[in-house]
Design an enzyme around this catalytic site. Structure first.
Site, PDB file in Angstrom:
ATOM      1  N   GLU A  74     -34.248 -33.748 -12.447  1.00  0.00           N
ATOM      2  CA  GLU A  74     -35.049 -32.537 -12.677  1.00  0.00           C
ATOM      3  C   GLU A  74     -34.211 -31.417 -13.299  1.00  0.00           C
ATOM      4  O   GLU A  74     -33.147 -31.071 -12.792  1.00  0.00           O
ATOM      5  CB  GLU A  74     -35.646 -31.996 -11.374  1.00  0.00           C
ATOM      6  N   ASP A 139     -22.889 -22.667  -2.739  1.00  0.00           N
ATOM      7  CA  ASP A 139     -23.152 -21.418  -3.430  1.00  0.00           C
ATOM      8  C   ASP A 139     -22.541 -20.301  -2.589  1.00  0.00           C
ATOM      9  O   ASP A 139     -22.893 -20.146  -1.418  1.00  0.00           O
ATOM     10  CB  ASP A 139     -24.678 -21.233  -3.562  1.00  0.00           C
ATOM     11  N   ASP A 141     -21.720 -16.220  -2.520  1.00  0.00           N
ATOM     12  CA  ASP A 141     -22.179 -15.027  -3.177  1.00  0.00           C
ATOM     13  C   ASP A 141     -21.465 -13.830  -2.561  1.00  0.00           C
ATOM     14  O   ASP A 141     -21.485 -13.659  -1.344  1.00  0.00           O
ATOM     15  CB  ASP A 141     -23.693 -14.930  -2.914  1.00  0.00           C
TER      16      ASP A 141
END
Lengths: 453, 453
Positions: A74, A139, A141
């Site tokens: 995807e 991830d 941040d």
């Protein structure tokens, strides 16, 4: 402020564009717009490398290749005006490249490999459309560190707080390799305020959600939320070997040599009170508080005030360590609270979470999401990564040329693409090939054996 | 026939399997219809007891005792030789009962796995080794030389966990791929090196339980298929009514559809929030009013709760918009947030009508930076919790009782005590669900109104 206006105002952007044409020379004004992006996708974005990577060797001629592999991945595009196209899938590098050039997405996200082509998912019942492979991703941040950085807040970063990301890369990268035994790991600057990590070993891609969650939990230490001040709690009499190594090899150094002074962790009453709150002993905190409030009035010392206060605190905790149980891990808890990596857990836990592709351009900063070399991540400077406008300028400098394949080679993106190939893609494809060969041979062996029976 | 005397001989492998079955295939036994139902009910009492124990946050040692008692009280059979048969029959009957929906499967899987875990822990080492072999988990023990080379790390891991005995050369360790012991990885309870976890003999339960769980999970899906395709219809006069009735009595009510109090409107929310919301929801509600924003976890927890309370979709959209638009503007609300609210009401995506979170789910969530969801009794610091209880008007003495429960990790009991303090009436059933808190509270307030009015 003006940058903000430029980003938001469509009209300003047009005016900017006109100015650019009027200007002489090769200068390209800062900013981000569809026209810049078109040139970038047309001449610079490494479509072929992304395709090679996402194929994991299945685009070859070997009989064990799964030709449907890439087509079941995807992709998802975010277009101008926040139009969101999910479940895009492509059967070849040219399909991928043409679609990117045509749609010119502001952001490209990569999702899992499904059991069927995502673009045709509506032809199947929902229980037939399931994610079967996905890189293990992380991830991180910097906005999640807002309570321990004083230089910037929110989406801003500077060289004073960026070391927090360096720490995260070092701690996680070492554990992924030494503890979990992974080898093919790609670190990428997220374009604005953090970093992404892609673990691409076959073993990692086939992890179940439960196993992903277990790895994410292995890394989780930070337990703070809006209603609980205690950010890190180190229970037990000792630390797990992974935490000991992180502390002695990375955290202690970065806390004492960088963050302590760059973030001025003890410089004001508000800041040192936050640290005193973490010490569960009234007599110690009041003694330190007394010293520091007095010291504010008559500070003639040449040493940095943060260093001085940190040494005082350490000295006092160490000398009283034997007396109070709760103080055993206090120094470590403070260091961990101010420097240990904080992951966005949800992204890692589930196969079907999307993550932005490397080499995208961040619309707010114009910076390219370039790979970071974990072996020298201290040297990475987010403020000097190639920006869209700089790259176009460099292209212009070379003048018009007949279409050549590697236009990125003569821009500052060249270094990043070369690093991506030599340090990540080539070793990855080599081991994909080996894995394919050995599984093919063992299958062959098996069928031979069953024949001979 | 096996005679259980005071001097038990060391059990051989075949005896072992008889006392703790792995339920791999349905037994070729004949059962009377009466036993079919009675055995299942007895086992359900055990599973329900386990479920209660878990939601009260019982520690492993307490759970071990509880399971052993529940088993003795319910699963004995007048003929000792029939005990194993009762065990196996009741398990397979409940498989039929609980295979039929995702929620039922999840509950059954979790309770049966817990039951198996503690029964396994109660076995001796030899029996445990034999069971590992049954599961094809015949890992070789780590050699003495290898043990010595990693001994320091193993000691560190043991010291980092309270109450774990320090390893010595005579202890058995197994080296297994880390993927097979996710719960030990998640809790940092093993040393991991290059992809292998060093599992101590007293930890192999995790290894076995992972296997048990995955086998049972697959089997439940198969049973479900078989049930719908070949059992339900032919048995519609005999087994089907029993099977369909068995599950309802124990899962607790379904709060996805508001029942007793019908609907509430936006105007009423403010008032009922003060009088009848449990602390977790009241806190989210106040934060929303204060910040005009909640992060994802908070939106889910409060949003589904409000749905259960009886807020209709249109009102929910208006309610959230009224708050969020003050912060992000109404355009961004429509674009980014409205979708997920419609999603919660089953109007988007998979179109599942989502159920409000139970206490267990709220307690086990992991709120991070900026998050306000979760269970205040678990996730607030002591100070913040005291302040919050004070604001509710809970008396000093009651606060101390609540804090006592919190320290012992009985979060739902703490919530029940708060309920009693706030409403001035008892809460015998305990609090298991935020929506149950709400409806119990409304019942009391209405009966008070009726008696005064």
């Amino acid at each position: 402020m003006t940058r903000e206006e430029v980003e938001n105002g469509r009209d300003d952007m047009l005016i900017d564009g006109c100015e650019a044409e009027q200007r002489l020379g090769n200068a390209v004004p800062d900013g981000f717009n569809v026209n810049y992006l078109k040139v970038y996708y047309g001449k610079l974005f490494p479509h072929g490398d992304i395709f090679k990577w996402m194929s994991y060797g299945n685009d070859g001629k070997h009989p064990a290749c799964d030709q449907s592999y890439f087509g079941r991945r995807e992709f998802s595009f975010t277009l101008d005006n926040d139009i969101y196209l999910r479940f895009q899938s492509f059967n070849s590098v040219s399909e991928l490249e043409n679609s990117i050039k045509e749609k010119c997405p502001f952001k490209i996200d990569i999702g899992p490999v499904y059991s069927v082509e995502p673009a045709k998912r509506n032809a199947y019942t929902p229980d037939k459309v399931i994610p079967v492979e996905r890189e293990l991703v992380f991830d991180i941040d910097i906005t999640d560190y807002d309570d321990v950085r004083y230089c910037c807040s929110g989406a801003d970063v500077c060289l004073d707080c960026w070391p927090l990301m360096t720490v995260a890369i070092k701690v996680i990268d070492t554990a992924l390799r030494d503890d979990f035994g992974f080898n093919h790991i790609l670190w990428v600057y997220s374009g604005r305020r953090g970093v992404h990590c892609w673990v691409c070993d076959g073993k990692a891609r086939r992890l179940t959600d439960e196993q992903r969650a277990a790895i994410a939990d292995y890394f989780r230490l930070y337990k703070g939320n809006e209603n609980n001040n205690k950010k890190v709690s180190l229970v037990g009499h000792a630390l797990h070997p992974f935490l000991i190594r992180s502390y002695t090899e990375v955290l202690r150094y970065f806390f004492e040599e960088k963050l302590l002074c760059s973030q001025k962790i003890f410089s004001t009453e508000e800041r040192f009170e936050k640290i005193l709150e973490m010490i569960p002993d009234e007599s110690i905190t009041s003694e330190l508080r007394g010293k520091w409030q007095e010291n504010r009035r008559s500070s003639i010392s040449k040493d940095d005030i943060n260093v001085v206060r940190w040494e005082q605190l350490k000295h006092m905790l160490q000398s009283k360590k034997q007396k109070a149980q709760g103080l055993r891990m206090c120094v470590e808890e403070i260091v961990f609270s101010y420097s240990y990596p904080r992951l966005d857990m949800e992204v890692s836990k589930r196969m079907n979470h999307l993550l932005k592709a490397p080499f995208c351009v961040h619309p707010k900063t114009g910076r390219v999401c370039v790979p970071i070399d974990p072996n020298c991540c201290e040297e990475f400077d987010p403020t000097t990564v190639p920006t869209l406008s700089k790259l176009l300028e460099e292209l212009n400098m070379g003048g018009l040329r007949a279409d050549v394949d590697n236009e990125w080679d003569r821009t500052s993106l060249g270094k990043s693409v070369r690093f991506f190939r030599s340090s990540f893609l080539q070793p990855l494809l080599k081991s994909c090939k080996e894995e394919m060969e050995s599984s093919y041979n063992s299958k062959l062996q098996q069928s031979k054996n069953s024949l001979s029976w | 026939m096996e005679i259980i005397g005071p001097h038990r001989r060391a059990p051989a492998a075949d005896v072992v399997v008889l006392t703790l079955p792995l339920y791999r295939s349905a037994p070729p036994l004949e059962v009377t219809l009466e036993d079919f139902e009675l055995f299942a009910l007895d086992r359900l009492r055990v599973l329900k007891g386990i479920s209660d124990g878990l939601s009260r946050g019982k520690k492993p040692e307490e759970m071990e005792k509880l399971v052993s008692e529940l088993w003795k009280a319910n699963m004995r059979h007048p003929q000792a030789s029939e005990e194993v048969n009762k065990d196996i029959i009741s398990h397979f009957v409940l498989r039929l009962v609980y295979c039929r929906t995702e929620d039922l499967r999840k509950w059954f899987l979790s309770m049966e796995t817990t039951l198996f875990r503690y029964r396994f822990r109660l076995q001796g080492h030899e029996v445990q080794r034999a069971l590992m072999a049954e599961f094809d988990l015949s890992y070789k023990a780590v050699s003495n030389a290898e043990f010595e080379s990693v001994k320091d790390k193993l000691v560190q891991v043991a010291r980092s966990m309270n109450h774990q005995p320090l390893p010595s050369a005579s202890d058995t360790f197994f080296k297994v791929p880390f993927e097979e012991v996710p719960e030990l990885v998640a809790g940092r309870r093993v040393f991991i090196h290059k992809g292998h976890a060093y599992v101590a003999m007293n930890q192999v339960v995790s290894l076995v339980v992972t296997q048990f769980r995955s086998n049972l999970s697959k089997a439940l899906i198969l049973t479900n298929r078989k049930w719908t395709s070949t059992i339900r219809e032919p048995e519609k006069d005999r087994l089907t009514p029993i099977v369909e009735a068995l599950c309802t009595s124990y899962l607790g009510p379904d709060y996805s559809q508001p029942r007793e109090f019908g609907e509430i409107t936006i105007k009423e929310i403010d008032q009922v929030a003060k009088s009848s919301f449990p602390l977790c929801m009241q806190h989210l509600y106040e934060k929303l009013k204060e910040d005009h924003h909640l992060k994802h976890g908070g939106r889910m927890q409060l949003g589904l709760f409000l749905k259960g309370v009886g807020l209709k979709l249109d009102d929910a959209l208006a309610f959230w918009k009224a708050e969020f638009s003050q912060k992000v503007g109404s355009e961004r609300f429509d674009k980014e947030y409205a979708y997920s609210i419609r999603h919660n009401y089953g109007k988007e995506g998979k179109r599942t009508d989502y159920t409000p979170y139970s206490c267990q789910k709220v307690i086990s969530s992991t709120p991070g930076v900026g998050d306000n969801h979760g269970c205040p009794y678990r996730h607030f610091s002591e100070e913040n919790l005291r302040a919050a209880l004070g604001k509710l008007g809970v008396s000093y003495r009651a606060v101390e009782e609540v804090m006592d429960k919190v320290r012992n990790r009985h979060y739902q009991l703490a919530c029940s005590l708060t309920f009693e303090a706030v409403h001035g009436s008892s809460c015998d059933a305990g609090i298991n669900h935020p929506n149950q808190y709400f409806s119990d509270s409304q019942k009391i307030l209405q009966s008070k109104n009726n008696s005064t009015g």
